[in-house]
Design a protein around this motif. Structure first.
Motif, PDB file in Angstrom:
ATOM      1  N   ASP A 486      30.336  47.068  51.382  1.00  0.00           N
ATOM      2  CA  ASP A 486      29.143  46.271  51.076  1.00  0.00           C
ATOM      3  C   ASP A 486      29.283  45.602  49.710  1.00  0.00           C
ATOM      4  OD1 ASP A 486      28.035  47.068  53.477  1.00  0.00           O
ATOM      5  OD2 ASP A 486      26.763  48.629  52.598  1.00  0.00           O
ATOM      6  N   LEU A 487      29.804  46.345  48.733  1.00  0.00           N
ATOM      7  CA  LEU A 487      30.016  45.754  47.414  1.00  0.00           C
ATOM      8  C   LEU A 487      31.052  44.638  47.492  1.00  0.00           C
ATOM      9  CD1 LEU A 487      29.482  45.741  44.361  1.00  0.00           C
ATOM     10  CD2 LEU A 487      31.322  47.434  44.122  1.00  0.00           C
ATOM     11  N   SER A 488      32.101  44.865  48.263  1.00  0.00           N
ATOM     12  CA  SER A 488      33.118  43.831  48.419  1.00  0.00           C
ATOM     13  C   SER A 488      32.542  42.575  49.044  1.00  0.00           C
ATOM     14  CB  SER A 488      34.271  44.365  49.268  1.00  0.00           C
ATOM     15  OG  SER A 488      35.242  43.373  49.460  1.00  0.00           O
ATOM     16  N   THR A 489      31.690  42.730  50.022  1.00  0.00           N
ATOM     17  CA  THR A 489      31.049  41.572  50.642  1.00  0.00           C
ATOM     18  C   THR A 489      30.262  40.772  49.615  1.00  0.00           C
ATOM     19  OG1 THR A 489      30.915  42.646  52.806  1.00  0.00           O
ATOM     20  CG2 THR A 489      29.365  40.846  52.384  1.00  0.00           C
ATOM     21  N   LEU A 490      29.505  41.463  48.770  1.00  0.00           N
ATOM     22  CA  LEU A 490      28.728  40.780  47.738  1.00  0.00           C
ATOM     23  C   LEU A 490      29.638  40.042  46.762  1.00  0.00           C
ATOM     24  CD1 LEU A 490      26.161  40.137  46.129  1.00  0.00           C
ATOM     25  CD2 LEU A 490      26.401  42.381  45.014  1.00  0.00           C
ATOM     26  N   ILE A 491      30.675  40.710  46.282  1.00  0.00           N
ATOM     27  CA  ILE A 491      31.531  40.096  45.273  1.00  0.00           C
ATOM     28  C   ILE A 491      32.284  38.905  45.851  1.00  0.00           C
ATOM     29  CG2 ILE A 491      33.578  40.479  43.836  1.00  0.00           C
ATOM     30  CD1 ILE A 491      32.588  43.327  43.353  1.00  0.00           C
ATOM     31  N   SER A 492      32.930  39.079  46.991  1.00  0.00           N
ATOM     32  CA  SER A 492      33.731  37.985  47.541  1.00  0.00           C
ATOM     33  C   SER A 492      32.857  36.773  47.872  1.00  0.00           C
ATOM     34  CB  SER A 492      34.487  38.458  48.781  1.00  0.00           C
ATOM     35  OG  SER A 492      33.605  38.875  49.804  1.00  0.00           O
ATOM     36  N   ARG A 493      31.675  37.013  48.407  1.00  0.00           N
ATOM     37  CA  ARG A 493      30.802  35.884  48.743  1.00  0.00           C
ATOM     38  C   ARG A 493      30.189  35.247  47.499  1.00  0.00           C
ATOM     39  NH1 ARG A 493      27.949  37.245  54.582  1.00  0.00           N
ATOM     40  NH2 ARG A 493      29.891  37.822  55.648  1.00  0.00           N
ATOM     41  N   SER A 494      30.015  36.026  46.441  1.00  0.00           N
ATOM     42  CA  SER A 494      29.554  35.440  45.178  1.00  0.00           C
ATOM     43  C   SER A 494      30.606  34.489  44.624  1.00  0.00           C
ATOM     44  CB  SER A 494      29.249  36.545  44.161  1.00  0.00           C
ATOM     45  OG  SER A 494      28.185  37.363  44.593  1.00  0.00           O
ATOM     46  N   TRP A 495      31.874  34.881  44.717  1.00  0.00           N
ATOM     47  CA  TRP A 495      32.965  34.007  44.265  1.00  0.00           C
ATOM     48  C   TRP A 495      32.975  32.719  45.093  1.00  0.00           C
ATOM     49  CZ3 TRP A 495      32.590  37.918  41.375  1.00  0.00           C
ATOM     50  CH2 TRP A 495      33.519  38.307  40.427  1.00  0.00           C
ATOM     51  N   ILE A 496      32.853  32.862  46.398  1.00  0.00           N
ATOM     52  CA  ILE A 496      32.830  31.685  47.283  1.00  0.00           C
ATOM     53  C   ILE A 496      31.667  30.770  46.926  1.00  0.00           C
ATOM     54  CG2 ILE A 496      32.422  30.953  49.663  1.00  0.00           C
ATOM     55  CD1 ILE A 496      33.880  33.612  50.478  1.00  0.00           C
ATOM     56  N   SER A 497      30.502  31.355  46.706  1.00  0.00           N
ATOM     57  CA  SER A 497      29.322  30.566  46.360  1.00  0.00           C
ATOM     58  C   SER A 497      29.532  29.791  45.061  1.00  0.00           C
ATOM     59  CB  SER A 497      28.104  31.489  46.243  1.00  0.00           C
ATOM     60  OG  SER A 497      26.958  30.780  45.821  1.00  0.00           O
ATOM     61  N   PHE A 498      30.203  30.419  44.091  1.00  0.00           N
ATOM     62  CA  PHE A 498      30.477  29.728  42.832  1.00  0.00           C
ATOM     63  C   PHE A 498      31.435  28.564  43.052  1.00  0.00           C
ATOM     64  CE2 PHE A 498      33.057  29.187  38.971  1.00  0.00           C
ATOM     65  CZ  PHE A 498      32.061  28.889  38.051  1.00  0.00           C
ATOM     66  N   VAL A 499      32.459  28.778  43.847  1.00  0.00           N
ATOM     67  CA  VAL A 499      33.408  27.700  44.131  1.00  0.00           C
ATOM     68  C   VAL A 499      32.701  26.538  44.823  1.00  0.00           C
ATOM     69  CG1 VAL A 499      35.457  27.069  45.481  1.00  0.00           C
ATOM     70  CG2 VAL A 499      35.394  29.252  44.248  1.00  0.00           C
ATOM     71  N   HIS A 500      31.812  26.858  45.739  1.00  0.00           N
ATOM     72  CA  HIS A 500      31.147  25.824  46.540  1.00  0.00           C
ATOM     73  C   HIS A 500      30.033  25.129  45.772  1.00  0.00           C
ATOM     74  CE1 HIS A 500      28.960  24.021  49.945  1.00  0.00           C
ATOM     75  NE2 HIS A 500      30.084  24.142  50.628  1.00  0.00           N
ATOM     76  N   ASP A 501      29.220  25.901  45.050  1.00  0.00           N
ATOM     77  CA  ASP A 501      27.987  25.378  44.460  1.00  0.00           C
ATOM     78  C   ASP A 501      27.933  25.452  42.937  1.00  0.00           C
ATOM     79  OD1 ASP A 501      27.160  25.152  47.107  1.00  0.00           O
ATOM     80  OD2 ASP A 501      26.026  27.034  47.060  1.00  0.00           O
ATOM     81  N   LEU A 502      28.930  26.074  42.305  1.00  0.00           N
ATOM     82  CA  LEU A 502      28.892  26.405  40.880  1.00  0.00           C
ATOM     83  C   LEU A 502      27.734  27.351  40.569  1.00  0.00           C
ATOM     84  CD1 LEU A 502      29.771  22.988  39.173  1.00  0.00           C
ATOM     85  CD2 LEU A 502      31.298  24.785  40.013  1.00  0.00           C
ATOM     86  N   ASP A 503      27.355  28.127  41.550  1.00  0.00           N
ATOM     87  CA  ASP A 503      26.298  29.125  41.420  1.00  0.00           C
ATOM     88  C   ASP A 503      26.670  30.290  42.339  1.00  0.00           C
ATOM     89  OD1 ASP A 503      24.019  30.731  41.537  1.00  0.00           O
ATOM     90  OD2 ASP A 503      22.626  29.044  41.704  1.00  0.00           O
ATOM     91  N   PRO A 504      26.890  31.496  41.801  1.00  0.00           N
ATOM     92  CA  PRO A 504      27.322  32.616  42.634  1.00  0.00           C
ATOM     93  C   PRO A 504      26.209  33.270  43.439  1.00  0.00           C
ATOM     94  CG  PRO A 504      27.091  33.351  40.375  1.00  0.00           C
ATOM     95  CD  PRO A 504      26.831  31.869  40.364  1.00  0.00           C
ATOM     96  N   ASN A 505      24.997  32.804  43.313  1.00  0.00           N
ATOM     97  CA  ASN A 505      23.857  33.484  43.942  1.00  0.00           C
ATOM     98  C   ASN A 505      23.608  33.090  45.399  1.00  0.00           C
ATOM     99  OD1 ASN A 505      22.549  35.185  41.748  1.00  0.00           O
ATOM    100  ND2 ASN A 505      22.763  33.204  40.706  1.00  0.00           N
ATOM    101  N   ASN A 506      24.285  32.077  45.899  1.00  0.00           N
ATOM    102  CA  ASN A 506      24.021  31.600  47.260  1.00  0.00           C
ATOM    103  C   ASN A 506      24.935  32.290  48.267  1.00  0.00           C
ATOM    104  OD1 ASN A 506      22.161  29.813  46.087  1.00  0.00           O
ATOM    105  ND2 ASN A 506      23.742  28.258  45.783  1.00  0.00           N
ATOM    106  N   HIS A 507      24.985  33.604  48.188  1.00  0.00           N
ATOM    107  CA  HIS A 507      25.921  34.398  48.982  1.00  0.00           C
ATOM    108  C   HIS A 507      25.334  34.921  50.284  1.00  0.00           C
ATOM    109  CE1 HIS A 507      23.514  37.477  47.126  1.00  0.00           C
ATOM    110  NE2 HIS A 507      23.977  37.169  45.914  1.00  0.00           N
ATOM    111  N   GLY A 508      24.026  34.897  50.403  1.00  0.00           N
ATOM    112  CA  GLY A 508      23.391  35.340  51.625  1.00  0.00           C
ATOM    113  C   GLY A 508      23.314  36.836  51.805  1.00  0.00           C
TER     114      GLY A 508
END
Length: 556
Positions: A486-508
């Motif tokens: 679960d922690l890995s899901t949060l971290i990896s998707r936060s990184w993706i969100s930052f790459v996509h939006d320059l904001d790590p919070n849009n991870h779902g």
């Protein structure tokens, strides 16, 4: 063990086979990966093969044009490397390639954000083929959260092949070869990524350890003129501030003896042109001669014109968005922490006095007071009176010193700098502290004996989020517990969100705390299993301020 944590993207059309892309050099035929519905283009050259007379030179652009469709379904050899991270990799000099992973069927019209991965390994090892850095899971997750990205992994030369230093190398204009490899790869991405469906204006460069040091050097390179090569940077456990950097003037006492040793070892010592001779030595012979030595970037007057701390002080740093962080117990890494060498005050004094260009007695005394002989204040932090004395009676004291000086202080200075720039041109800044030990208390190749805790490299498996079905045997296993995944899901998707939006919070990810933008709060997100939270960035304030004041003396 939980089920594999990938969420497969569903094809909307017939699955594409043997995807093809037209780039400036010709047509590439890639590989369709049905398990993820992804296209892979592997072993794509971005530079002329650095062999023969091109060995030990800055990379030359790849200008060949192929008439037939070029196969891009296999990775190239990894650049010659050492230190255990080479185990399982096929090594070879013809290694200057990129590997590209995209959602299947992506076209040039999609203009997807691009993540560029620069591996670490102490500038002595690494490769895009390392299974610990399997980027398919990141691309797959990006599709699952409707923020598709393309990931490009680059190879660059390491060890003596990439960072040999000497007066001969300086005269030939061949210093910092590995950094120039990275830079040329970034230029290749600018010229070609649109053909794969990527947006060259939305490139994020990222790396861990020496990969993060490299990212930091790209921020300060050429006085901060990054020429639009990237819009954002992710720095995991490393920045430009921390590692000591020698100058050309210091070659005689640093790398010149290494160069002279190598030339003698391979039979080039009496040659009129020793560097030219090295270019003719058989690969296996030169590989063995380089093996005992670790070499890192230097101030070459071209890529790095001044100490990074001076670049930050002068504001000569690339103006981009930044996500940066460090792991709580960085100093427990075997190659960082001074194991079996610190038993007395005199030992600690000598450690401090020998740092950088040498610290005077007053500075050392100040540091000794900030790092007293109290194991409750040492690293690994929060472990009370336990000394782990088998590593030295004052081991924890030294581990705290090294982790703060090499990693933590640079992270704080970097995020403080970027958050203090003019609001009219400031880009988003995010900071984290990773506070989770490996599930079994062991970090392969990094810290395999106690103490380990939240050591260097411990966050890597959480970022790449690789399925347990394949990761258990390649040292990037998150573990058998769902809470870790679960922690890995949060971290990896936060990184993706930052790459996509320059904001790590849009991870779902539901119920995750809001990661505050650093310039508005000076707060970190703290990642831990079952206890991710937000904290003011005041952790170890006095100690980190001490190192920041002394960056110049530390050659950083």
């Amino acid at each position: 063990m939980p089920a594999p944590n990938r969420i497969l993207a569903k094809p909307t059309t017939s699955p594409p086979h043997n995807p093809q892309v037209e780039i400036k050099n010709g047509t590439l035929r890639g590989l369709y990966l049905p398990a993820f519905h992804e296209d892979l283009f592997l072993g794509v050259p971005f530079a002329s093969p650095p062999i023969g007379d091109l060995r030990l030179r800055h990379p030359a652009p790849y200008d060949e044009h192929w008439q037939q469709v070029r196969d891009a379904t296999r990775r190239s050899p990894s650049c010659p490397g050492y230190a255990g991270f080479d185990v399982g990799l096929v090594l070879g000099e013809d290694c200057l390639t990129v590997d590209i992973v995209r959602p299947a069927g992506t076209s040039h019209k999609d203009r997807l954000p691009v993540l560029v991965w620069i591996y670490g390994g102490g500038f002595d090892a690494g490769g895009s083929a390392d299974p610990r850095y399997n980027t398919s899971y990141l691309v797959n997750a990006s599709v699952a959260i409707h923020k598709p990205i393309i990931v490009v992994s680059i190879n660059y030369r390491v060890g003596g092949w990439g960072f040999l230093g000497s007066k001969e190398m300086a005269a030939a204009g061949a210093l910092n070869i590995g950094l120039f490899d990275q830079r040329l790869a970034l230029q290749w991405i600018q010229e070609n990524i649109a053909a794969f469906g990527g947006n060259r204006e939305k490139v994020t460069i990222s790396g861990e350890s020496a990969g993060a040091f490299s990212v930091g050097y790209h921020l300060t390179a050429f006085d901060g003129k990054h020429n639009g090569l990237f819009r954002a940077a992710i720095l995991q456990s490393g920045t430009a501030l921390g590692p000591g950097i020698n100058s050309i003037a210091q070659l005689n006492t640093t790398y010149q003896p290494v160069y002279d040793n190598v030339t003698e070892t391979v039979g080039c010592g009496n040659a009129s042109d020793t560097l030219g001779c090295l270019r003719t030595v058989p690969y296996s012979k030169l590989f063995a001669a380089f093996e005992p030595f670790v070499m890192t970037p230097i101030l070459d007057g071209e890529f790095l014109t001044r100490l990074p701390s001076a670049s930050f002080s002068a504001g000569l740093v690339a103006n981009v968005a930044v996500l940066a962080g460090s792991n709580t117990d960085e100093g427990t890494a075997t190659f960082f922490g001074p194991r079996n060498s610190l038993n007395t005050d005199a030992d600690v004094h000598a450690l401090l006095a020998g740092m950088g260009n040498g610290l005077d007695n007053a500075t050392v005394s100040e540091a000794m007071a900030l790092y007293p002989d109290d194991p409750a204040l040492g690293c690994p932090f929060g472990t009370g009176s336990e000394r782990f004395a088998r590593n030295g009676y004052m081991y924890k004291r030294g581990a705290a010193v090294i982790g703060d000086e090499v990693i933590h202080a640079g992270r704080r200075r970097t995020t403080q700098y970027y958050s203090s720039t003019s609001p009219s041109c400031r880009k988003p800044v995010y900071s984290y502290r990773f506070d989770q030990p490996p599930w079994n208390g062991i970090e392969e190749l990094v810290a395999t004996e106690a103490p380990v805790y939240s050591t260097h490299y411990a966050e890597i498996c959480f970022v790449f989020n690789i399925s347990p079905s394949i990761s258990a045997n390649n040292t990037n296993w998150i573990g058998p517990y769902q809470s870790y995944h679960d922690l890995s899901t949060l971290i990896s998707r936060s990184w993706i969100s930052f790459v996509h939006d320059l904001d790590p919070n849009n991870h779902g990810v539901p119920h995750a705390p809001l990661w505050p933008e650093y310039s508005k709060s000076h707060k970190n997100i703290v990642f831990a299993v079952g206890n991710t939270m937000v904290e003011p960035d005041t952790w170890r304030t006095e100690q980190l301020e001490f190192w920041m004041r002394n960056f110049a003396r530390l050659k950083t």
